[in-house]
Enzyme design. Structure first.
Site, mmCIF file in Angstrom:
data_model
loop_
_atom_site.group_PDB
_atom_site.id
_atom_site.type_symbol
_atom_site.label_atom_id
_atom_site.label_comp_id
_atom_site.label_asym_id
_atom_site.label_seq_id
_atom_site.Cartn_x
_atom_site.Cartn_y
_atom_site.Cartn_z
ATOM 1 N N ARG A 145 0.842 -1.186 0.000
ATOM 2 C CA ARG A 145 0.000 0.000 0.000
ATOM 3 C C ARG A 145 0.878 1.238 0.000
ATOM 4 N NH1 ARG A 145 -3.523 -2.567 -1.728
ATOM 5 N NH2 ARG A 145 -5.573 -3.029 -0.856
ATOM 6 N N HIS A 204 -1.317 1.098 -9.753
ATOM 7 C CA HIS A 204 -2.043 0.151 -8.892
ATOM 8 C C HIS A 204 -2.741 -0.913 -9.747
ATOM 9 C CE1 HIS A 204 -4.024 -0.161 -4.658
ATOM 10 N NE2 HIS A 204 -3.865 -1.362 -5.199
ATOM 11 N N GLU A 231 -2.812 8.609 -3.876
ATOM 12 C CA GLU A 231 -3.249 7.774 -4.982
ATOM 13 C C GLU A 231 -4.698 8.101 -5.315
ATOM 14 O OE1 GLU A 231 -3.870 3.066 -5.402
ATOM 15 O OE2 GLU A 231 -1.806 3.640 -4.821
#
Length: 311
Positions: free
Chosen positions: A229, A276, A257
């Site tokens: 993450r 991602h 993000e």
């Protein structure tokens, strides 16, 4: 069990899931947490991706009649603060690990073998031999020994690293027989590592674990890879190290993000960024869809659900 007169209303993000869940006693409703302009209609079950826009996460808390949430991912930290009381939660453990591990390996190899650099040479039609690093003979530290970490480890071993050390919160012998060291061991081996891979979940303990002190302990020229993450890394500290030319990075996740277009990380030297997308494969979609359908059917019949996070 859902009887003939009782319909289970299920929110799903893809038309294929609507088609597969059009079954007696189940009413699938197409609704995507990111794309739909309106909040969700009343429903019993939500099957959802992780919202790419963090501001849309709170939509989960406003679904009337919600009883269960099934996530099309392993990570679930984002939904916890928005999950109404008495709503159960499951994730897609078992469907995501292979794709993420494969992408991690691609990032490692692309960075070590300097594929962005030789890609630029190709575009410029330059035939220039480039000497690079390799996994073979490298010392690798792998942070994370869960499903993703285990799959990453199994893919690294055939490349013959000189050392491959797995580190997690709890020291133990993994079920596959290799030792997992605690974080206390990290500081002794970090300065010698050529590659550091982050495959940890986001928790209060792991948030910004990779801070300025951690990064400064890494050896010159070493590579940091993150498929966990984004908030596990202090982005500002990483940017400073990259701009100095001391470290390399390959990131599938960032903080913030999505990464804003003006962010300094985009142009930082020796940095590969993917949006991602580690789990975004056709095979992943097939596996995660099959699991979602099975979960909904099990819920409709009052059967035991796989991968329960909250009962």
């Amino acid at each position: 069990m859902i009887g003939i007169s009782l319909i289970l209303r299920v929110l799903v993000p893809w038309q294929d899931l609507v088609d597969e869940l059009t079954l007696p006693g189940i009413e699938p409703i197409l609704w995507h947490i990111d794309d739909d302009p309106h909040d969700a209609p009343e429903a019993d079950v939500l099957v959802t991706e992780r919202p790419s826009n963090p501001r849309l996460r709170s939509r989960v808390s406003r679904i009337k009649g919600l009883k269960h949430v099934h996530l099309l991912s392993i990570g679930y930290e984002w939904v916890l603060e928005h999950l109404p009381k008495q709503v159960s939660l499951t994730n897609s453990k078992g469907a995501v690990e292979d794709a993420t591990a494969e992408h991690c390996l691609a990032l490692v190899l692309a960075s070590l073998r300097q594929l962005p650099r030789v890609g630029q040479q190709q575009r410029e039609r330059q035939w220039t031999r480039t000497w690079t690093s390799s996994l073979h003979g490298s010392k690798v530290v792998l942070l994370g020994a869960g499903g993703v970490g285990s799959e990453i480890r199994s893919r690294l071993l055939p490349f013959k690293p000189a050392e491959l050390t797995s580190i997690a919160r709890t020291e133990r012998v993994h079920e596959q027989g290799y030792p997992v060291h605690s974080f206390n061991r990290l500081w002794a081996i970090l300065p010698t590592a050529d590659v550091v891979i982050v495959a940890l979940p986001q928790t209060p303990e792991t948030k910004q674990l990779i801070d300025a002190e951690f990064l400064s302990a890494m050896k010159n020229g070493s590579l940091l890879v993150n498929v966990g993450r984004g908030p596990l890394i202090d982005t500002e500290a990483l940017v400073q190290e990259l701009q100095s030319g001391r470290l390399h990075a390959a990131l599938d996740v960032t903080d913030p993000e999505p990464l804003p277009a003006h962010h300094a990380l985009w142009s930082a030297p020796n940095c590969i960024i993917t949006p991602h997308m580690a789990g975004d494969t056709d095979q992943f979609i097939a596996l995660v869809s099959e699991l979602a359908v099975n979960q909904v059917i099990a819920f409709a019949h009052g059967e035991k659900l796989a991968n329960r996070i909250i009962n």
